[in-house]
Design a protein around this motif. Sequence first.
Motif: not given
Length: 164
Positions: A58-65, A132, A147
């Motif tokens: 997960q990139q910093y500040g994002r929720k998607d795997n 993250d 997703k």
Amino acid sequence: MKEKFCKDCGHLLTEKDYTNEGIVPFCNHCNQYRFPAFSTAISAIILNPDQTKIVLIQQYGRKDNILVAGYVAQGDNLESTLIREIQEELGLSVQSYRFMSSEYHKGSNTLMCNYLCTVNSENLSGTNHEIDHAAWFTFAEAVREVKRDSLVQTFLHRAIDSLK
Ligand SMILES: [Zn+2]
């Protein structure tokens, strides 16, 4: 995505027939064809040494795997980008890799080139601070955790099918 103006001189492009390619944008001023520009990126399905698990991030500040991915710099190639991105993002060394498939992603005007790789360790403590969260998932979990109907899911299905 079609460019309307020449990237070098700024003149309006016309269209001209190019052998075996059909109609291609052409700059009369530079007397050169201007093929539409797009970006190229690698995406990596990363397996643990046992080849039983896949890492999702997960990139910093994002929720998607998502999968580890990165743009190919001008002058670079797919393979060195792949190995460098995995080293930079997870701190892991690639032991083996093979090309899986590629898909054009319209939203980012990018050709995504997907590889299946095996790394040297399951230790994710060297993960880059821009990420993250990074974790290992079984194949079934990985497909569920990304997703739905995304390019990532398509790449996962193809890779897992190829391992059966
Ligand atoms: Zn021009």
